[in-house]
Design a protein around this motif. Structure first.
Motif, PDB file in Angstrom:
ATOM      1  N   ASP A   1       2.511  -6.542   8.859  1.00  0.00           N
ATOM      2  CA  ASP A   1       2.165  -5.657   7.777  1.00  0.00           C
ATOM      3  C   ASP A   1       3.392  -5.239   6.975  1.00  0.00           C
ATOM      4  OD1 ASP A   1      -0.068  -5.166   9.902  1.00  0.00           O
ATOM      5  OD2 ASP A   1      -0.862  -4.394   8.019  1.00  0.00           O
ATOM      6  N   ARG A   2       4.528  -5.087   7.653  1.00  0.00           N
ATOM      7  CA  ARG A   2       5.732  -4.645   6.961  1.00  0.00           C
ATOM      8  C   ARG A   2       6.570  -5.852   6.535  1.00  0.00           C
ATOM      9  NH1 ARG A   2       8.066   0.888   9.550  1.00  0.00           N
ATOM     10  NH2 ARG A   2       6.151   2.045   9.300  1.00  0.00           N
ATOM     11  N   LEU A   3       7.169  -5.703   5.382  1.00  0.00           N
ATOM     12  CA  LEU A   3       8.098  -6.706   4.878  1.00  0.00           C
ATOM     13  C   LEU A   3       9.497  -6.222   5.205  1.00  0.00           C
ATOM     14  CD1 LEU A   3       6.441  -6.906   1.350  1.00  0.00           C
ATOM     15  CD2 LEU A   3       6.088  -8.509   3.230  1.00  0.00           C
TER      16      LEU A   3
ATOM     17  N   PHE B   1       4.151  -3.018  -4.591  1.00  0.00           N
ATOM     18  CA  PHE B   1       5.227  -3.075  -3.608  1.00  0.00           C
ATOM     19  C   PHE B   1       5.815  -1.676  -3.466  1.00  0.00           C
ATOM     20  CE2 PHE B   1       9.839  -3.427  -2.971  1.00  0.00           C
ATOM     21  CZ  PHE B   1       9.930  -4.260  -1.875  1.00  0.00           C
ATOM     22  N   ARG B   2       5.937  -1.177  -2.231  1.00  0.00           N
ATOM     23  CA  ARG B   2       6.520   0.142  -1.973  1.00  0.00           C
ATOM     24  C   ARG B   2       7.550   0.050  -0.859  1.00  0.00           C
ATOM     25  NH1 ARG B   2       5.322   1.615  -6.255  1.00  0.00           N
ATOM     26  NH2 ARG B   2       3.369   2.584  -6.825  1.00  0.00           N
ATOM     27  N   ILE B   3       8.734   0.592  -1.125  1.00  0.00           N
ATOM     28  CA  ILE B   3       9.784   0.660  -0.096  1.00  0.00           C
ATOM     29  C   ILE B   3       9.482   1.858   0.789  1.00  0.00           C
ATOM     30  CG2 ILE B   3      12.234   1.064   0.330  1.00  0.00           C
ATOM     31  CD1 ILE B   3      12.782  -0.446  -2.318  1.00  0.00           C
TER      32      ILE B   3
ATOM     33  N   VAL C   1       6.075  -2.279   2.119  1.00  0.00           N
ATOM     34  CA  VAL C   1       4.687  -2.706   2.274  1.00  0.00           C
ATOM     35  C   VAL C   1       4.206  -3.168   0.905  1.00  0.00           C
ATOM     36  CG1 VAL C   1       4.069  -1.314   4.286  1.00  0.00           C
ATOM     37  CG2 VAL C   1       3.931  -0.300   2.017  1.00  0.00           C
ATOM     38  N   ALA C   2       3.170  -3.991   0.908  1.00  0.00           N
ATOM     39  CA  ALA C   2       2.625  -4.503  -0.355  1.00  0.00           C
ATOM     40  C   ALA C   2       1.105  -4.532  -0.281  1.00  0.00           C
ATOM     41  CB  ALA C   2       3.183  -5.903  -0.634  1.00  0.00           C
ATOM     42  N   GLY C   3       0.502  -4.681  -1.459  1.00  0.00           N
ATOM     43  CA  GLY C   3      -0.949  -4.796  -1.539  1.00  0.00           C
ATOM     44  C   GLY C   3      -1.658  -3.555  -1.045  1.00  0.00           C
ATOM     45  N   ARG C   4      -2.700  -3.752  -0.258  1.00  0.00           N
ATOM     46  CA  ARG C   4      -3.514  -2.630   0.245  1.00  0.00           C
ATOM     47  C   ARG C   4      -2.678  -1.669   1.092  1.00  0.00           C
ATOM     48  NH1 ARG C   4      -7.785   0.049   0.885  1.00  0.00           N
ATOM     49  NH2 ARG C   4      -8.951   0.443   2.774  1.00  0.00           N
TER      50      ARG C   4
ATOM     51  N   ALA D   1       0.409  -0.923   0.681  1.00  0.00           N
ATOM     52  CA  ALA D   1       1.187  -0.105  -0.249  1.00  0.00           C
ATOM     53  C   ALA D   1       0.308   0.979  -0.869  1.00  0.00           C
ATOM     54  CB  ALA D   1       1.809  -0.977  -1.338  1.00  0.00           C
ATOM     55  N   ASP D   2      -0.943   0.638  -1.173  1.00  0.00           N
ATOM     56  CA  ASP D   2      -1.874   1.630  -1.724  1.00  0.00           C
ATOM     57  C   ASP D   2      -2.131   2.742  -0.711  1.00  0.00           C
ATOM     58  OD1 ASP D   2      -2.037   0.077  -4.009  1.00  0.00           O
ATOM     59  OD2 ASP D   2      -3.950  -0.844  -3.438  1.00  0.00           O
ATOM     60  N   ILE D   3      -2.322   2.375   0.551  1.00  0.00           N
ATOM     61  CA  ILE D   3      -2.561   3.359   1.617  1.00  0.00           C
ATOM     62  C   ILE D   3      -1.331   4.235   1.804  1.00  0.00           C
ATOM     63  CG2 ILE D   3      -2.915   3.604   4.118  1.00  0.00           C
ATOM     64  CD1 ILE D   3      -4.718   1.042   3.884  1.00  0.00           C
ATOM     65  N   TYR D   4      -0.145   3.616   1.792  1.00  0.00           N
ATOM     66  CA  TYR D   4       1.110   4.352   1.924  1.00  0.00           C
ATOM     67  C   TYR D   4       1.260   5.365   0.783  1.00  0.00           C
ATOM     68  CZ  TYR D   4       6.117   5.291   1.963  1.00  0.00           C
ATOM     69  OH  TYR D   4       7.337   5.901   1.969  1.00  0.00           O
ATOM     70  N   ALA D   5       1.020   4.915  -0.457  1.00  0.00           N
ATOM     71  CA  ALA D   5       1.162   5.799  -1.619  1.00  0.00           C
ATOM     72  C   ALA D   5       0.150   6.945  -1.553  1.00  0.00           C
ATOM     73  CB  ALA D   5       0.996   5.004  -2.909  1.00  0.00           C
ATOM     74  N   ALA D   6      -1.069   6.671  -1.137  1.00  0.00           N
ATOM     75  CA  ALA D   6      -2.087   7.716  -1.021  1.00  0.00           C
ATOM     76  C   ALA D   6      -1.676   8.752   0.027  1.00  0.00           C
ATOM     77  CB  ALA D   6      -3.442   7.110  -0.668  1.00  0.00           C
ATOM     78  N   GLY D   7      -1.102   8.302   1.124  1.00  0.00           N
ATOM     79  CA  GLY D   7      -0.632   9.220   2.161  1.00  0.00           C
ATOM     80  C   GLY D   7       0.491  10.111   1.667  1.00  0.00           C
TER      81      GLY D   7
END
Length: 169
Positions: free
Chosen positions: A1-3, A93-95, A111-114, A116-122
């Motif tokens: 899941d992590r890049l 893409f989110r660092i 993280v990227a894609g979904r 990254a969306d989940i990370y940003a929402a959190g």
């Protein structure tokens, strides 16, 4: 899941620089260029600009993934797991972290894609909770935290002065 991206860099990468990196990567993703995947020998891959990791064992053939298209390739990687046809398939893409791996080597995790969306929402939910606790609008959170820290310093100084006065009678 992590890049994971390991890079040569002499010191910690500050938040502003990480933001710049994230913005540039997202811009490249949005360009939606073709992703070229080729099999070749490790020496040929390195000659084309792919970076081989020290200590890694490579077979007679490696998978080389190139993004950017034309003369301006912005990513040439030895890769075993990218399954996109166009850079836009990656999504956002989110660092999420940056730390030292070894002397002069930093690791950026993203993280990227979904994911990254989940990370940003959190992160947004945490910001909203902080705003609620501070009884402030989201845009006022940094200013409110600064004001509270200043107030705390002032109160600690006053408390120190009161204790000194009490001790001296």
């Amino acid at each position: 899941d992590r890049l994971r991206f390991d890079i040569s860099h002499p010191k910690a990468i500050v938040a502003d620089e990480l933001g710049d990196i994230e913005r540039e990567v997202n811009e490249k993703i949005r360009n939606n260029t073709d992703v070229l995947t080729r099999l070749m020998g490790p020496d040929d891959a390195v000659a084309e600009g792919a970076m081989a990791l020290f200590g890694e064992k490579y077979g007679n053939e490696v998978r080389v993934v190139t993004m950017g298209g034309g003369v301006e390739n912005y990513s040439i990687e030895l890769c075993g797991g990218t399954h996109v046809r166009r850079s836009g398939d990656i999504g956002t893409f989110r660092i999420i972290s940056e730390n030292a791996l070894a002397a002069g080597v930093r690791r950026i995790e993203a993280v990227a894609g979904r994911a990254a969306d989940i990370y940003a929402a959190g992160r947004e939910e945490l910001l909203m909770r902080a705003a609620t606790e501070l009884k402030a609008a989201v845009v006022e959170v940094p200013m409110r935290i600064s004001a509270l820290l200043e107030e705390r310093k002032r109160l600690e100084r006053e408390l120190g002065e009161a204790r000194r006065k009490l001790a001296t009678g």
